[in-house]
Design an enzyme around this catalytic site. Structure first.
Site, PDB file in Angstrom:
ATOM      1  N   ARG A  21       0.850  -1.188   0.000  1.00  0.00           N
ATOM      2  CA  ARG A  21       0.000   0.000   0.000  1.00  0.00           C
ATOM      3  C   ARG A  21       0.891   1.245   0.000  1.00  0.00           C
ATOM      4  O   ARG A  21       1.688   1.449   0.912  1.00  0.00           O
ATOM      5  CB  ARG A  21      -0.894   0.008   1.242  1.00  0.00           C
ATOM      6  CG  ARG A  21      -1.840   1.189   1.316  1.00  0.00           C
ATOM      7  CD  ARG A  21      -2.585   1.228   2.647  1.00  0.00           C
ATOM      8  NE  ARG A  21      -3.558   0.160   2.777  1.00  0.00           N
ATOM      9  CZ  ARG A  21      -3.407  -0.909   3.555  1.00  0.00           C
ATOM     10  NH1 ARG A  21      -2.290  -1.061   4.261  1.00  0.00           N
ATOM     11  NH2 ARG A  21      -4.342  -1.832   3.645  1.00  0.00           N
ATOM     12  N   SER A  22       0.758   2.082  -1.017  1.00  0.00           N
ATOM     13  CA  SER A  22       1.538   3.316  -1.090  1.00  0.00           C
ATOM     14  C   SER A  22       0.878   4.399  -0.247  1.00  0.00           C
ATOM     15  O   SER A  22      -0.240   4.238   0.248  1.00  0.00           O
ATOM     16  CB  SER A  22       1.657   3.787  -2.539  1.00  0.00           C
ATOM     17  OG  SER A  22       0.382   4.186  -3.023  1.00  0.00           O
ATOM     18  N   ARG A  23       1.580   5.543  -0.101  1.00  0.00           N
ATOM     19  CA  ARG A  23       1.014   6.669   0.642  1.00  0.00           C
ATOM     20  C   ARG A  23      -0.265   7.165  -0.034  1.00  0.00           C
ATOM     21  O   ARG A  23      -1.246   7.504   0.625  1.00  0.00           O
ATOM     22  CB  ARG A  23       2.037   7.805   0.727  1.00  0.00           C
ATOM     23  CG  ARG A  23       1.641   8.919   1.697  1.00  0.00           C
ATOM     24  CD  ARG A  23       2.631  10.069   1.612  1.00  0.00           C
ATOM     25  NE  ARG A  23       3.981   9.643   1.918  1.00  0.00           N
ATOM     26  CZ  ARG A  23       4.466   9.589   3.149  1.00  0.00           C
ATOM     27  NH1 ARG A  23       3.725   9.928   4.173  1.00  0.00           N
ATOM     28  NH2 ARG A  23       5.719   9.192   3.364  1.00  0.00           N
ATOM     29  N   ALA A  26      -3.099   4.836   0.801  1.00  0.00           N
ATOM     30  CA  ALA A  26      -3.617   5.042   2.157  1.00  0.00           C
ATOM     31  C   ALA A  26      -4.537   6.252   2.210  1.00  0.00           C
ATOM     32  O   ALA A  26      -5.606   6.217   2.845  1.00  0.00           O
ATOM     33  CB  ALA A  26      -2.445   5.213   3.138  1.00  0.00           C
TER      34      ALA A  26
END
Length: 535
Positions: A21-23, A26
């Site tokens: 999960r990347s920033r 999120a």
């Protein structure tokens, strides 16, 4: 789907699918409630199912910028390096790394050295092809630059908020709570009262006795006050950090330090962000300044609140550097040849100058006891003129002494009862906690009152209050016997302090193995004038 001259089946045999999960993912989940990891999994499984490739799935639940913060990816790299997999399937190349250039180099070197194919929903990258390798470098570099731009933008916003006095930390200090609407700290009244109490104990002491960090930590633990993290036991370091935290005078400090591989460092003052009057203070600047002044002036720690004074406390000085020697005790054990465990208690006197002097604690005590044995006896009246020790008339403590001790104990328990009531009134204790602690303290006071009542039947109360003792006998007192009759290390220390002004120790020969160090002891005796030429 792949604009290539070959298919994935011809190039790869056993890929590993890595989901992270990347920033941005999120933030998207917060806005929409979507499960981005599930969406990634669906896309990648569809691609691999189309080509009938067997694969293993690895999912990184957390989100980290650096490889060191991604344990699943660390294992994936180890598996690729060992040859367990010949390729890695990801949503896009930026999922591999966005960390610093050392992480970039780690991933790029592995891809090149092991010819690790990279499979995405749109393309298969072959490190053996110069054009593909150029594209891999470009996308890794682009993802890194994009991350830096985002981080700089976020960092700039944090600086602006900090300059406005807004709280940018993760957990507010004890005594404060975070208001998410204003993003400022606000006083939590129950905890703030405890903070003021800690400052008061440090500055003013308790019952005429100075208190350091360890003493305050012990006092709070015994009083049943939970630590900031909710633990039953307080740590002296926690007390020190509270007393040194400028947040309690309304300051917000941000960007005061920086982290490096060699360890943390303090930034220059012109690089720090310090905002005064950012929120309501818990203690006044004068109180905070007094606490800092005491910390700077304290060259030695206060007597620990939870430890009994040793027999030689404050008496022995080093003949080399003239600094005080302190007691250090340790319990050690070792395994014998027959397998049994031998345990022993080791007590040493150490000079506070590192690497200077150390000797056996009990050997020094025996030397002082030997000195007392050589002294002629004295009458009780002569001793009273010069000493305030609790037992000067002979071998056993008198009823008056015991009564005086009980009265002092009762006074301490009364102070503790007052402390319990204050905590209840300030809201630190709930009603059940208050009732339980009050009953515990009152029970101790009742037991002491019963003992006092019995003793007062045999002594004059006025004399007991003054802790005096009538002249009962002209029997001479031997100082070594008087020393042996004291039942506690604290009482022995009190007696020795009345007899000895100081003792200077010089090591004449260092010990080795079981052989102790040889030393000389020069004693400055306070009562030398009573013995004339006999000393």
């Amino acid at each position: 789907m792949y604009n290539r001259q070959f298919s994935p089946q011809a190039c790869i045999k056993h890929p590993v699918v890595y989901l992270r999960r990347s920033r941005e993912d999120a933030e998207r989940e917060v806005r929409t409630g979507e499960d981005t990891l599930a969406m990634q999994r669906e896309v990648m499984e569809r691609v691999l199912r189309e080509y009938g490739l067997p694969y293993d799935l690895k999912v990184e639940i957390g989100s980290g910028d650096k490889i060191a913060a991604r344990p699943i990816f660390q294992q994936v790299l180890r598996d690729l390096r060992s040859g367990l997999y010949d390729s890695i399937a990801v949503k896009d190349i930026s999922r591999l790394t966005r960390g610093d250039f050392s992480d970039y180099g780690t991933v790029y070197d592995l891809i090149c050295s092991r010819r690790i194919y990279i499979l995405t929903p749109y393309r298969l990258y072959d490190p053996g092809n110069a054009n593909d390798l150029r594209q891999i470098r470009f996308e890794l570099f682009l993802s890194r630059e994009e991350f830096e731009v985002i981080r700089e933008r976020m960092q700039g916003a944090k600086y602006a908020y900090a300059m406005a006095g807004k709280f940018m930390g993760s957990t507010p200090a004890l005594g404060y709570q975070f208001n998410p609407k204003t993003q400022h700290l606000e006083i939590a009244s129950r905890e703030a009262e405890l903070v003021r109490r800690i400052f008061a104990l440090y500055i003013n002491g308790l019952g005429g006795k100075e208190m350091g960090y360890r003493a305050i930590a012990t006092f709070l633990t015994r009083s049943g006050v939970p630590s900031p993290r909710g633990h039953a036991r307080w740590n002296p370091t926690t007390v020190r950090k509270i007393l040194q935290n400028p947040v309690y005078v309304g300051e917000i400090r941000y960007r005061t330090g920086s982290a490096h591989k060699s360890g943390p460092s303090v930034r220059a003052e012109d690089e720090q962000i310090i905002v005064t009057s950012a929120h309501e203070p818990i203690v006044s600047p004068e109180v905070f300044a007094r606490a800092q002044a005491k910390a700077r002036q304290s060259r030695k720690p206060a007597t620990p609140f939870d430890r009994e004074t040793s027999e030689l406390s404050g008496l022995i000085r080093c003949g080399k550097c003239q600094r005080g020697l302190v007691k250090q005790a340790a319990k050690s054990s070792y395994q014998k040849k027959d397998g049994s465990i031998s345990r022993y208690h080791k007590e040493m006197l150490w000079c506070t100058t590192v690497g200077c002097t150390y000797v056996s604690y009990r050997a020094v005590e025996e030397a002082i006891f030997g000195f007392l044995q050589q002294l002629p006896p004295l009458s009780p009246s002569e001793l009273r003129k010069h000493l305030s020790a609790p037992d000067l008339a002979g071998g056993q403590a008198t009823a008056e002494d015991e009564l005086g001790m009980l009265l002092r104990q009762r006074s301490e328990w009364k102070k503790r009862l007052t402390f319990v009531y204050r905590n209840y009134e300030s809201g630190t204790y709930s009603e059940p906690e208050f009732i339980s602690r009050r009953e515990e303290v009152c029970s101790q006071i009742r037991q002491i009152d019963q003992l006092i009542s019995r003793l007062r039947q045999s002594v004059d109360p006025a004399a007991a209050e003054a802790c005096g003792e009538p002249e009962r006998s002209a029997k001479p007192v031997f100082l070594h016997e008087l020393y042996q009759s004291q039942h506690t290390a604290s009482a022995k220390n009190q007696l020795l302090r009345g007899l000895i002004e100081s003792a200077t120790l010089r090591v004449s020969a260092k010990g080795s193995g079981r052989k102790p160090s040889a030393f000389q002891l020069e004693i400055a005796f306070r009562l030398a004038g009573l013995f004339g030429d006999s000393l």
